[in-house]
Design a protein around this motif. Structure first.
Motif, PDB file in Angstrom:
ATOM      1  N   TRP A 198       0.829  -1.199   0.000  1.00 45.86           N
ATOM      2  CA  TRP A 198       0.000   0.000   0.000  1.00 45.86           C
ATOM      3  C   TRP A 198       0.864   1.250   0.000  1.00 45.86           C
ATOM      4  N   SER A 199       0.509   2.189  -0.864  1.00 39.53           N
ATOM      5  CA  SER A 199       1.271   3.432  -0.964  1.00 39.53           C
ATOM      6  C   SER A 199       0.640   4.561  -0.159  1.00 39.53           C
ATOM      7  N   THR A 200      -0.595   4.360   0.315  1.00 45.44           N
ATOM      8  CA  THR A 200      -1.275   5.395   1.099  1.00 45.44           C
ATOM      9  C   THR A 200      -1.772   4.802   2.414  1.00 45.44           C
ATOM     10  N   LEU A 201      -2.256   5.680   3.272  1.00 48.58           N
ATOM     11  CA  LEU A 201      -2.745   5.267   4.585  1.00 48.58           C
ATOM     12  C   LEU A 201      -4.225   4.898   4.580  1.00 48.58           C
ATOM     13  N   ALA A 202      -4.871   4.933   3.420  1.00 52.49           N
ATOM     14  CA  ALA A 202      -6.323   4.767   3.359  1.00 52.49           C
ATOM     15  C   ALA A 202      -6.797   3.492   4.046  1.00 52.49           C
ATOM     16  N   GLN A 203      -6.281   2.347   3.626  1.00 54.71           N
ATOM     17  CA  GLN A 203      -6.771   1.085   4.180  1.00 54.71           C
ATOM     18  C   GLN A 203      -6.381   0.910   5.649  1.00 54.71           C
ATOM     19  N   VAL A 204      -5.234   1.420   6.048  1.00 53.13           N
ATOM     20  CA  VAL A 204      -4.848   1.385   7.462  1.00 53.13           C
ATOM     21  C   VAL A 204      -5.802   2.253   8.286  1.00 53.13           C
ATOM     22  N   ASN A 205      -6.094   3.438   7.796  1.00 51.88           N
ATOM     23  CA  ASN A 205      -7.002   4.340   8.521  1.00 51.88           C
ATOM     24  C   ASN A 205      -8.397   3.738   8.670  1.00 51.88           C
ATOM     25  N   PHE A 206      -8.905   3.079   7.619  1.00 59.02           N
ATOM     26  CA  PHE A 206     -10.229   2.478   7.708  1.00 59.02           C
ATOM     27  C   PHE A 206     -10.240   1.324   8.701  1.00 59.02           C
ATOM     28  N   ARG A 207      -9.177   0.527   8.743  1.00 66.60           N
ATOM     29  CA  ARG A 207      -9.090  -0.546   9.738  1.00 66.60           C
ATOM     30  C   ARG A 207      -9.069   0.035  11.148  1.00 66.60           C
ATOM     31  N   LEU A 208      -8.275   1.088  11.345  1.00 69.34           N
ATOM     32  CA  LEU A 208      -8.187   1.701  12.666  1.00 69.34           C
ATOM     33  C   LEU A 208      -9.532   2.271  13.107  1.00 69.34           C
ATOM     34  N   LEU A 209     -10.264   2.888  12.196  1.00 67.77           N
ATOM     35  CA  LEU A 209     -11.566   3.449  12.541  1.00 67.77           C
ATOM     36  C   LEU A 209     -12.556   2.355  12.927  1.00 67.77           C
ATOM     37  N   TRP A 210     -12.539   1.246  12.205  1.00 67.17           N
ATOM     38  CA  TRP A 210     -13.409   0.128  12.581  1.00 67.17           C
ATOM     39  C   TRP A 210     -13.011  -0.436  13.937  1.00 67.17           C
ATOM     40  N   LEU A 211     -11.720  -0.557  14.188  1.00 70.43           N
ATOM     41  CA  LEU A 211     -11.250  -1.073  15.479  1.00 70.43           C
ATOM     42  C   LEU A 211     -11.635  -0.129  16.617  1.00 70.43           C
ATOM     43  N   ILE A 212     -11.601   1.181  16.350  1.00 68.08           N
ATOM     44  CA  ILE A 212     -12.050   2.157  17.352  1.00 68.08           C
ATOM     45  C   ILE A 212     -13.545   1.983  17.610  1.00 68.08           C
ATOM     46  N   ASN A 213     -14.322   1.823  16.536  1.00 67.65           N
ATOM     47  CA  ASN A 213     -15.770   1.650  16.672  1.00 67.65           C
ATOM     48  C   ASN A 213     -16.124   0.377  17.432  1.00 67.65           C
ATOM     49  N   ILE A 214     -15.341  -0.673  17.242  1.00 65.66           N
ATOM     50  CA  ILE A 214     -15.614  -1.945  17.915  1.00 65.66           C
ATOM     51  C   ILE A 214     -15.100  -1.925  19.351  1.00 65.66           C
ATOM     52  N   GLY A 215     -14.268  -0.927  19.674  1.00 70.16           N
ATOM     53  CA  GLY A 215     -13.776  -0.799  21.039  1.00 70.16           C
ATOM     54  C   GLY A 215     -12.442  -1.474  21.293  1.00 70.16           C
ATOM     55  N   LYS A 216     -11.682  -1.745  20.221  1.00 69.56           N
ATOM     56  CA  LYS A 216     -10.415  -2.444  20.360  1.00 69.56           C
ATOM     57  C   LYS A 216      -9.203  -1.522  20.298  1.00 69.56           C
ATOM     58  N   VAL A 217      -9.412  -0.302  19.873  1.00 65.94           N
ATOM     59  CA  VAL A 217      -8.310   0.661  19.728  1.00 65.94           C
ATOM     60  C   VAL A 217      -8.785   2.019  20.206  1.00 65.94           C
ATOM     61  N   GLU A 218      -7.878   2.777  20.779  1.00 66.77           N
ATOM     62  CA  GLU A 218      -8.173   4.172  21.126  1.00 66.77           C
ATOM     63  C   GLU A 218      -7.132   5.072  20.495  1.00 66.77           C
ATOM     64  N   LYS A 219      -7.561   6.264  20.153  1.00 66.58           N
ATOM     65  CA  LYS A 219      -6.637   7.233  19.576  1.00 66.58           C
ATOM     66  C   LYS A 219      -6.294   8.278  20.622  1.00 66.58           C
ATOM     67  N   THR A 220      -4.993   8.504  20.819  1.00 66.31           N
ATOM     68  CA  THR A 220      -4.520   9.498  21.769  1.00 66.31           C
ATOM     69  C   THR A 220      -3.707  10.547  21.021  1.00 66.31           C
ATOM     70  N   GLU A 221      -3.261  11.553  21.729  1.00 64.82           N
ATOM     71  CA  GLU A 221      -2.433  12.571  21.102  1.00 64.82           C
ATOM     72  C   GLU A 221      -1.120  11.982  20.590  1.00 64.82           C
ATOM     73  N   GLU A 222      -0.653  10.914  21.226  1.00 67.21           N
ATOM     74  CA  GLU A 222       0.612  10.305  20.840  1.00 67.21           C
ATOM     75  C   GLU A 222       0.443   9.346  19.659  1.00 67.21           C
ATOM     76  N   GLY A 223      -0.771   8.857  19.430  1.00 64.22           N
ATOM     77  CA  GLY A 223      -1.002   7.894  18.369  1.00 64.22           C
ATOM     78  C   GLY A 223      -2.081   6.903  18.740  1.00 64.22           C
ATOM     79  N   TYR A 224      -1.980   5.674  18.225  1.00 62.12           N
ATOM     80  CA  TYR A 224      -3.004   4.655  18.452  1.00 62.12           C
ATOM     81  C   TYR A 224      -2.505   3.612  19.449  1.00 62.12           C
ATOM     82  N   ARG A 225      -3.412   3.190  20.327  1.00 63.88           N
ATOM     83  CA  ARG A 225      -3.105   2.156  21.318  1.00 63.88           C
ATOM     84  C   ARG A 225      -4.169   1.064  21.277  1.00 63.88           C
TER      85      ARG A 225
END
Length: 413
Positions: A384-411
């Motif tokens: 992948w040359s862009t962040l598109a698919q990574v960003n969509f995975r992260l957003l779904w993981l946030i919605n499902i409650g598996k990831v949180e976004k902080t000022e430092e990044g993703y956890r």
């Protein structure tokens, strides 16, 4: 022999040339063949002035090279063929952008801003954004940090942006912020005047032509081959609108996409979609109509069909005899609404979904999306040359409650 003007000499020379030429090369040929007569010390500069300014006769091809407009249409040389290809891709690119989902367009712009050099780029929530679609910070020389609010308008050519949007953006911005409006169309005269108004927050304007030029320059939405011939980057524009899907080496779908309703409303929209299917209102035509009626930003059958493939790729629905049906996993999730079950189901069908979560869980520090992209490219059958698919995975993981976004990044959670 009658001497020619610089322009006529250039036309004659380029007609006979097999390749585009520079102003210096054209001048040297014109002087050697005694086509022009000049007493000036810099005839190359005089010739260049004609080539750069007469866009009705000459076209710039490559760095400092020129050809006749008619030559670029006939493509008698590799350079001209490349120029023609790139021109065709630019036309196709603007059509692709005008057809794509507005929310995906915001992610496209966010990706471009990152490539340009903006930091902390974020796509805002869908509701209550007060006309602000993207935010980001531009640091100049490590000294000045310019906080920028960005509004994007995916408008058809001819539907120009008026001055009211400049005023609206200023009203939504904070004291220390600057504005930027990016459109696929253009700006009216009053918009351009309002953007430059004195004693008001500066607002930069990027029209469709400038947007395409920037996408090409920073290679966002396009791919560059070794011979510099551009083609459409399907990673950003193909929403897998048919029933088939591209599988990775683990027989999982490479693509996951958002659902309408808001950045943090994916699960809610998914649940409503499964409700509609379970109530036997499940013909493909009915489901497409439901998307269009339920969400303002879904305005085409093509986009609605693309959204139907989101739960299909996840393994929750399938298509049979023109109808949408719940899979066994879809029925189980619809019955219990168990997010852990949803996570496992999606992980079984989407490449690198669970693994991104594990990657974040195993890290002592928050990870930037760029670091996650590098991890996926290095460990899975993708490039992948862009962040598109990574960003969509992260957003779904946030919605499902598996990831949180902080000022430092993703956890991971």
């Amino acid at each position: 022999m009658k001497r020619l003007s610089f322009k006529d000499a250039a036309i004659k020379i380029l007609k006979e040339a097999e390749e585009p030429l520079s102003a210096k090369e054209i001048t040297q040929i014109a002087l050697s063949e005694e086509l022009i007569e000049t007493s000036g010390a810099t005839p190359e500069a005089t010739m260049a002035a004609q080539l750069y300014t007469d866009t009705g006769k000459f076209k710039k091809v490559g760095k400092g090279l020129f050809a006749l407009i008619k030559q670029t249409e006939s493509a008698n040389s590799p350079l001209l063929a490349i120029e023609n290809q790139n021109s065709l891709v630019k036309q196709k690119l603007i059509r692709k952008i005008q057809e794509m989902d507005p929310f995906q367009f915001e992610f496209l712009v966010a990706e471009l801003l990152r490539k340009i050099g903006y930091e902390k780029v974020e796509v805002t929530k869908r509701s209550g954004d007060k006309g602000i679609d993207v935010t980001g910070n531009l640091t100049v020389g490590g000294l000045t940090n310019v906080k920028t609010v960005i509004q994007v308008k995916r408008y058809k050519t001819g539907n120009n942006i008026s001055g009211k949007y400049i005023t609206q953006l200023r009203g939504s911005a904070e004291v220390d912020q600057r504005g930027l409006i990016i459109t696929t169309s253009n700006f009216t005269k009053d918009a351009m005047n309002e953007a430059k108004a004195t004693n008001k927050m500066p607002v930069a304007l990027v029209n469709g032509q400038k947007l395409i030029d920037l996408l090409f320059k920073y290679k966002v939405g396009v791919k560059e081959s070794i011979v510099s011939v551009f083609s459409i980057d399907s990673e950003l524009f193909e929403s897998e609108l048919n029933d088939s899907t591209i599988k990775g080496s683990e027989n999982k779908s490479r693509s996951i996409w958002p659902l309408p309703g808001g950045v943090y409303s994916y699960v809610q929209t998914l649940n409503q979609l499964l409700d509609q299917i379970s109530q036997n209102l499940n013909s493909r035509e009915n489901m497409v109509d439901w998307f269009i009626k339920s969400y303002d930003n879904v305005s085409s059958i093509k986009t609605a069909n693309g959204y139907l493939n989101v739960p299909k790729n996840m393994g929750l629905i399938d298509f049979k005899d023109g109808n949408c049906i719940l899979t066994i996993a879809g029925e189980e999730y619809h019955k219990k609404k168990d997010l852990e079950f949803l996570f496992e189901t999606v992980s079984s069908n989407i490449l690198a979904f669970k693994e991104i979560h594990q990657f974040l869980l195993s890290s002592d520090e928050a990870k930037a999306d760029q670091e996650i992209l590098e991890y996926v490219n290095e460990n899975f059958d993708v490039n992948w040359s862009t962040l598109a698919q990574v960003n969509f995975r992260l957003l779904w993981l946030i919605n499902i409650g598996k990831v949180e976004k902080t000022e430092e990044g993703y956890r991971g959670k």
